[in-house]
Design a protein around this motif. Structure first.
Motif, short mmCIF file in Angstrom:
data_model
loop_
_atom_site.label_atom_id
_atom_site.label_comp_id
_atom_site.label_asym_id
_atom_site.label_seq_id
_atom_site.Cartn_x
_atom_site.Cartn_y
_atom_site.Cartn_z
N LEU A 23 0.88 -1.46 0.03
CA LEU A 23 0.21 -0.02 -0.26
C LEU A 23 0.80 1.30 -0.11
O LEU A 23 0.48 2.27 -0.83
N HIS A 27 0.65 4.29 -3.03
CA HIS A 27 0.82 5.81 -2.63
C HIS A 27 1.89 6.30 -3.42
O HIS A 27 1.69 7.53 -3.88
N GLU A 28 3.12 5.68 -3.38
CA GLU A 28 4.32 6.65 -3.89
C GLU A 28 4.12 6.79 -5.14
O GLU A 28 4.50 7.65 -5.85
N TYR A 30 1.59 5.99 -7.26
CA TYR A 30 0.38 6.31 -8.01
C TYR A 30 -0.44 7.41 -6.94
O TYR A 30 -1.48 7.07 -6.42
N PRO A 31 0.13 8.73 -6.83
CA PRO A 31 -0.52 9.60 -6.08
C PRO A 31 -2.11 10.11 -6.12
O PRO A 31 -2.65 10.50 -5.51
#
Length: 136
Positions: A23, A27-28, A30-31
């Motif tokens: 996870l 987030h890194e 695919y902001p």
């Protein structure tokens, strides 16, 4: 941009990545990404969860799904947190299908640990029943 290496856990000689690591990578990378979960089934202590991962929430055409089943009677944390465990497993599978944290397997470290626990529990129950029959 250089991405850090995922922390892995070695289980029976294979490396597995925890869901929280997958996870964090998501987030890194695919902001503008999004994770959506849906409880598909909830009856008699059995739960089925679906997770859908969108690398870009504006592009609903590209997505990855993962499903999981949990039984609250199957010990470990499922006695109190079966739905949460089910959601985590589904998210981990969806992220794995996206290609995140798939060192040696799509399965996450949590999934493999739970499967081993269930196998050992079944073996213990089997041997207990054999010993009970022998003492009769």
């Amino acid at each position: 941009y250089t991405m850090r290496k995922a922390k892995t856990i070695s289980i029976k000689g294979k490396n597995y990545v925890m869901v929280h690591e997958r996870l964090a990578f998501f987030h890194e990378l695919y902001p503008a990404g999004m994770v959506d979960t849906e409880l598909l089934y909830s009856e008699s202590g059995h739960y089925i969860m679906k997770a859908t991962v969108y690398p870009n929430y504006e592009d609903k055409e590209r997505y990855f799904t993962g499903h999981a089943h949990e039984d609250e009677s199957k010990g470990q944390i499922n006695n109190t947190s079966a739905i949460e465990n089910c959601e985590t497993s589904a998210v981990g599978r969806a992220l794995g299908l996206l290609g995140l944290g798939t060192e040696d397997s799509i399965a996450s470290a949590e999934e493999v640990q739970n499967a081993i626990f269930q196998q050992e529990r079944a073996m213990d129950a089997h041997y207990t029943s054999i010993k009970t029959e022998e003492t009769r």
